[in-house]
Design a protein around this motif. Structure first.
Motif, short mmCIF file in Angstrom:
data_model
loop_
_atom_site.label_atom_id
_atom_site.label_comp_id
_atom_site.label_asym_id
_atom_site.label_seq_id
_atom_site.Cartn_x
_atom_site.Cartn_y
_atom_site.Cartn_z
N ARG A 158 41.51 90.19 38.15
CA ARG A 158 42.18 88.58 39.36
C ARG A 158 40.93 87.85 39.40
NH1 ARG A 158 39.11 89.39 44.87
NH2 ARG A 158 38.17 89.10 43.37
N GLY A 159 39.98 87.99 37.77
CA GLY A 159 38.84 87.02 37.32
C GLY A 159 39.26 86.42 36.46
N LYS A 160 40.50 87.07 35.44
CA LYS A 160 40.75 86.38 34.41
C LYS A 160 42.12 84.99 34.73
CE LYS A 160 41.15 90.63 31.63
NZ LYS A 160 41.42 91.45 31.42
N MET A 161 41.90 85.25 36.16
CA MET A 161 43.43 84.09 36.37
C MET A 161 42.65 83.15 37.57
SD MET A 161 45.92 86.74 38.14
CE MET A 161 46.54 88.05 37.16
N LEU A 162 41.47 83.30 38.30
CA LEU A 162 40.84 82.19 38.86
C LEU A 162 39.57 80.58 37.98
CD1 LEU A 162 39.56 84.62 41.55
CD2 LEU A 162 41.67 83.26 41.34
N LEU A 163 40.18 80.06 38.48
CA LEU A 163 39.22 78.96 38.27
C LEU A 163 37.85 78.83 39.66
CD1 LEU A 163 41.93 76.48 38.34
CD2 LEU A 163 40.58 77.20 36.62
N SER A 164 38.16 79.01 40.39
CA SER A 164 36.92 79.60 41.33
C SER A 164 37.26 80.36 42.72
CB SER A 164 36.62 77.67 41.31
OG SER A 164 37.13 77.40 42.94
N ARG A 165 36.38 80.76 42.84
CA ARG A 165 36.35 81.21 44.65
C ARG A 165 35.27 81.12 45.88
NH1 ARG A 165 34.58 86.74 44.80
NH2 ARG A 165 33.83 86.79 42.24
N ARG A 166 35.76 80.25 46.62
CA ARG A 166 34.65 80.26 47.92
C ARG A 166 35.37 81.35 49.22
NH1 ARG A 166 35.88 76.54 51.76
NH2 ARG A 166 37.44 75.14 50.81
N ASN A 167 34.32 81.98 50.25
CA ASN A 167 34.54 82.61 51.25
C ASN A 167 33.61 82.03 52.34
OD1 ASN A 167 32.49 83.59 50.93
ND2 ASN A 167 33.38 85.89 50.25
N GLN A 168 34.15 82.56 53.47
CA GLN A 168 32.99 82.16 54.51
C GLN A 168 33.35 83.80 56.08
OE1 GLN A 168 34.43 78.79 56.52
NE2 GLN A 168 33.86 76.90 55.41
N LEU A 169 32.08 83.75 56.66
CA LEU A 169 32.25 84.31 57.51
C LEU A 169 32.36 84.29 58.61
CD1 LEU A 169 29.90 87.89 56.58
CD2 LEU A 169 32.31 86.87 56.22
N LEU A 170 33.59 84.44 59.65
CA LEU A 170 34.21 83.55 60.90
C LEU A 170 33.95 84.97 61.93
CD1 LEU A 170 37.24 82.45 59.45
CD2 LEU A 170 34.68 80.81 59.39
N LEU A 171 34.16 84.01 63.07
CA LEU A 171 33.86 84.68 64.25
C LEU A 171 35.08 84.25 64.94
CD1 LEU A 171 30.19 85.35 65.94
CD2 LEU A 171 31.93 86.82 64.42
N GLU A 172 35.89 85.25 66.26
CA GLU A 172 36.83 84.25 66.54
C GLU A 172 36.13 83.63 68.56
OE1 GLU A 172 39.96 86.85 67.88
OE2 GLU A 172 38.31 88.59 68.38
N PHE A 173 36.84 82.24 68.37
CA PHE A 173 36.55 81.92 69.83
C PHE A 173 37.24 82.90 70.66
CE2 PHE A 173 36.67 77.64 67.40
CZ PHE A 173 35.35 77.60 67.55
N SER A 174 37.13 82.77 71.97
CA SER A 174 36.88 83.80 72.95
C SER A 174 37.94 82.88 73.55
CB SER A 174 36.42 84.05 74.33
OG SER A 174 35.45 82.68 75.17
N PHE A 175 38.66 81.85 73.93
CA PHE A 175 39.56 81.01 74.03
C PHE A 175 41.03 81.49 73.42
CE2 PHE A 175 36.88 78.42 73.40
CZ PHE A 175 37.56 77.52 72.31
N TRP A 176 41.08 81.64 72.38
CA TRP A 176 42.14 81.46 71.75
C TRP A 176 43.14 83.63 71.34
CZ3 TRP A 176 44.67 78.69 67.67
CH2 TRP A 176 44.11 77.33 67.74
N ASN A 177 43.97 83.49 71.24
CA ASN A 177 44.19 84.62 70.88
C ASN A 177 44.28 85.19 70.16
OD1 ASN A 177 46.44 83.94 73.13
ND2 ASN A 177 48.10 82.82 71.72
N GLU A 178 44.03 86.93 69.68
CA GLU A 178 43.79 86.95 68.43
C GLU A 178 44.15 87.33 67.83
OE1 GLU A 178 43.16 91.81 66.96
OE2 GLU A 178 41.51 91.17 68.52
N PRO A 179 45.51 86.89 66.33
CA PRO A 179 46.24 86.81 65.37
C PRO A 179 46.78 88.16 65.58
CG PRO A 179 44.27 86.03 64.19
CD PRO A 179 43.65 86.43 65.74
N VAL A 180 47.65 88.54 65.57
CA VAL A 180 49.06 89.55 65.64
C VAL A 180 49.79 89.27 64.44
CG1 VAL A 180 47.74 90.55 67.69
CG2 VAL A 180 50.13 89.02 67.34
N PRO A 181 50.55 90.02 63.80
CA PRO A 181 51.57 90.15 62.87
C PRO A 181 52.58 90.02 63.55
CG PRO A 181 51.00 92.03 62.59
CD PRO A 181 50.17 91.66 63.54
N ARG A 182 53.29 89.10 62.98
CA ARG A 182 54.64 88.61 63.75
C ARG A 182 55.81 87.82 62.02
NH1 ARG A 182 54.12 81.74 65.14
NH2 ARG A 182 52.10 83.53 66.65
N GLU A 183 56.94 87.74 62.80
CA GLU A 183 58.02 88.24 62.28
C GLU A 183 58.39 86.64 61.18
OE1 GLU A 183 61.35 89.57 64.02
OE2 GLU A 183 60.12 91.92 63.34
#
Length: 287
Positions: A158-183
């Motif tokens: 994968r490293g050979k294919m990337l120009l750059s990458r970044r990430n973040q660690l997140l928490l979910e808001f209590s009033f939002w739905n938890e993401p679930v799989p959808r068609e």
């Protein structure tokens, strides 16, 4: 009489300070020195209240006030900028490796979704992972993946294919739905907001009410705020059938009483905002 004497001495001191060549910083130091000496006489509490703004002590962190405390899910969002000529190969590589990690109960993590950016930053892949168990689960997954030869080979290729990458660690808001799989098929919009520091609670208070205006077409997928990475960052993830459906759904929100008020009060909290329209890859549970 004692209070009057204190005020008279203070007034005289302020006049003398204003006429002297001392800097503003020196004046502040003089005032603090006066307050310290006066406090020993117990005479300055009323005077200090004129100059010192009282701040109510916080009893809890923002993260504890805004999240679902009964659950300890941690999310990681990854942004990979891929070399344009490598995007197809990158997607194929991810389709071979990421679902196997998602399905293996040995790893306490789930692939929530994986996409390519369609409108916004081009030749970009976005991955969203969930770690049930919070930071200990994240640490456990990382330690186990270091021993996984297939994943090590995947990262190297994968490293050979990337120009750059970044990430973040997140928490979910209590009033939002938890993401679930959808068609599908669906398109997804990731709206990212850089808030002014100190406004996260205010944002949460408004959006706890606002989310009710955005549930009618099941467009709300998940809402998150950053813990590590760019701070005071909020991500809202939405799903639509197509771009026209997105337009119609967003316009419909303005017909509901109260939505305009939410927008009016939350816009000043934002320093910068960005919208990505994303297409799910074959490996994404969110289709």
């Amino acid at each position: 009489m004692a209070a009057a004497g204190v005020l008279q001495r203070v007034s005289g001191g302020l006049v003398r300070a204003s006429c002297s060549p001392r800097s503003a910083g020196q004046l502040v130091l003089w005032s603090r020195g006066f307050a310290t000496s006066s406090s020993s006489n117990g005479q300055d509490s009323w005077f200090k209240s004129l100059f010192v703004r009282k701040v109510d002590p916080r009893k809890d962190a923002h993260s504890n006030l805004l999240t679902k405390n009964e659950e300890s899910n941690l999310y990681k969002i990854q942004f990979h900028n891929v070399k344009p000529e490598c995007l197809d190969s990158y997607n194929k590589l991810c389709e071979e490796v990421l679902p196997s990690i998602h399905a293996d109960k040995y790893y306490p993590c789930e692939l929530v979704g994986t996409w390519n950016t369609w409108y916004g930053e081009q030749d970009q892949a976005v991955h969203l992972w969930r770690y049930r168990g919070g930071y200990p689960a994240l640490t456990e997954v990382m330690n186990k993946l270091r021993q996984n030869k297939e994943f090590t080979a995947y990262r190297k290729e994968r490293g050979k294919m990337l120009l750059s990458r970044r990430n973040q660690l997140l928490l979910e808001f209590s009033f939002w739905n938890e993401p679930v799989p959808r068609e599908g098929p669906n398109i997804y919009e990731l709206r990212s907001y850089q808030l002014r520091p100190g406004t996260m609670i205010e944002w949460g208070n408004y959006w706890a009410r606002a989310i009710g205006y955005r549930q009618h077409n099941r467009e709300a997928v998940g809402g998150f705020f950053s813990q590590i990475g760019s701070l005071y960052m909020v991500h809202h993830l939405w799903a639509y059938k197509d771009l026209q459906s997105r337009e119609d759904t967003r316009n419909g929100a303005w017909q509901q009483e109260g939505w305009d008020e939410v927008v009016y009060y939350t816009v000043p909290l934002i320093q910068q905002m960005e919208s990505r329209i994303m297409i799910p890859t074959k490996a994404s549970p969110l289709q």
